[in-house]
Design an enzyme around this catalytic site. Structure first.
Site, short mmCIF file in Angstrom:
data_model
loop_
_atom_site.label_atom_id
_atom_site.label_comp_id
_atom_site.label_asym_id
_atom_site.label_seq_id
_atom_site.Cartn_x
_atom_site.Cartn_y
_atom_site.Cartn_z
N TYR A 175 0.77 -1.12 0.05
CA TYR A 175 -0.06 -0.09 0.14
C TYR A 175 0.94 1.11 0.00
O TYR A 175 0.45 2.34 -0.01
CB TYR A 175 -0.74 0.08 1.33
N CYS A 191 14.91 -10.02 -3.11
CA CYS A 191 15.14 -9.37 -4.45
C CYS A 191 14.07 -8.98 -5.10
O CYS A 191 13.46 -9.63 -6.07
CB CYS A 191 15.65 -10.60 -5.05
#
Ligand SMILES: *Cc1c(COP(=O)(O)O)cnc(C)c1O
Length: 415
Positions: A315, A343
């Site tokens: 968000y 990653c």
């Protein structure tokens, strides 16, 4: 205050976070029992003397110790899956004070809920009504139900956590509600209990909630005039907390607004808050692995990541990050992005924060008690963090850190 500095070190109640890190390792979720209890008490105090119950929204923080605490305080529960129902039962929660919400309940989950005698199944579509009626018939039961009505009110919150607009997947359309209730009363295995709505999360102002309540109350009056008795009105959860500089109105203000909207009706009020009970009662404790200066930005690479706390990645949520050891007065802060080892460029916990921190130092990611651990994953084969509940000067490990062998315990290699 649950989390305050004492002698230069951030503490959870009476216990320093350094001590918690030594005992339980990092990353680690730390919850304050007193903070959870005091948030719940604000609801119960304001609702005292009214016919009302608080059904804690399990998905915000479903740890069994948290659920057991809520059960002991007298709370009911709002669940969204069979897994959450099993948690409530395992924690000693009362199924007769448990609401079952969610758009996609399976037959199996409906059966579990009916066998457990939940308070109410909140229906979100006509096919679901038919399915619940059929499952109840098979079990020789009558299913207690309410419709979740979408009041088409703008909660004015983040689009991902706004749920009460026409375009959202949640609830049945306001204009369809009367027809659906009329269909439901004709079904043999359905017993109408109430009506509900939930317009979204992280509301800072009661106005949208009160507006939704007024629409639901007006609808209730029409249903009752049509001979459909409505026993309860569930106004959902969604009351916001302060993450950064938001100034959410006090819980009591929201509750007073809800009570006022129901004035003159004999329906029982139900609220199902999650974030406002546990959000600021928890933090994520993490240790700096590396300080990585860069040409454009400098990074603190920490041992917690987006798999532990997904809200920033999901968000773009803002969480305060505090150094556990208060810097000495003369120390000059550096602006860092606080990132995890995963990653993904979205793997950050905070961006552009002035901090004084070096490798090995502890940081506390604040306001992480809600939608923190409950949204965590094992992405990058990272064992999930430990969870610790602090009670005064005592710290209880309420979920052990996952071990590496837990990661693939369910997997097998083909012969
Ligand atoms: C998620 C949810 C809640 C809790 O929302 P908060 O913003 O955490 O208070 C309440 N009711 C329903 C139906 C929900 O889906």
């Amino acid at each position: 205050m649950a989390f305050t500095y004492r002698n230069g070190e951030l503490c959870a109640e009476q216990l320093s976070l350094g001590e918690i890190a030594r005992r339980f390792g990092t990353p680690c979720y730390v919850y304050s029992r007193a903070a959870i209890e005091s948030a719940y008490a604000e609801y119960s105090r304001t609702l005292a003397g009214h016919d009302a119950i608080v059904c804690y929204s399990v998905k915000a923080n479903p740890n069994l110790a948290v659920l057991a605490l809520m059960a002991k305080l007298g709370a009911g529960f709002d669940i969204v899956s069979g897994g959450e129902l099993a948690r409530v039962l395992a924690a000693g929660g009362d199924p007769r004070k448990t609401l079952f919400s969610g758009v996609g309940k399976t037959e199996n989950e409906i059966e579990q809920a009916l066998q457990a005698n939940v308070l109410c199944i909140n229906l979100e579509s006509e096919p679901e009504l038919e399915r619940v009626n059929a499952v109840a018939g098979r079990l020789g039961k009558r299913a207690p139900v309410a419709f979740r009505v979408n009041p088409d009110v703008d909660a004015k919150t983040h689009p991902y956590i706004s749920t009460g607009l026409k375009q959202n997947k949640f609830g049945v359309a306001h204009d369809d509600a009367e027809r659906l209730y009329a269909a439901a009363v004709r079904l043999a295995n359905i017993e109408i209990r109430g009506i509900g709505c939930h317009i979204g999360s992280q509301l800072t102002d009661p106005a949208p909630l009160v507006e939704a309540a007024a629409r639901i109350v007006a609808l209730t009056a029409r249903l009752e005039a049509a001979g459909i008795p409505i026993g309860h009105i569930d106004l959902g959860g969604g009351i916001g907390i302060r993450y950064r500089d938001e100034t959410p109105q006090p819980i009591a203000r929201f509750v007073a607004g809800a009570l006022a909207a129901l004035e003159g009706h004999r329906a029982r009020l139900i609220l199902d808050p999650g974030r406002s009970i546990v959000g600021n009662a928890g933090l994520l404790l993490t240790r700096v692995e590396y300080v990585k200066p860069g040409p454009a930005r400098s990074f603190l690479v920490v041992d917690a990541a987006m798999n532990d706390l997904m809200r920033p990645a999901l968000y773009d949520a803002w969480h305060a990050v505090n150094a556990v050891h208060e810097p000495s007065p003369g120390a000059r802060p550096t602006t860092y992005d606080v990132v995890g080892p995963i990653c993904e460029s979205g793997d950050f916990l905070a961006k552009e924060r002035p901090l004084v921190a070096g490798a090995g130092d502890l940081l506390a990611v604040m306001s992480a008690g809600a939608y923190g651990m409950s949204m965590s994953s094992n992405y990058n084969s990272r064992p999930r963090a430990a969870e610790v509940l602090v009670d005064g000067a005592d710290a209880h490990l309420v979920r052990r850190r996952e071990a590496v062998q837990d990661l693939f315990a369910l997997e097998r290699i083909l012969p």
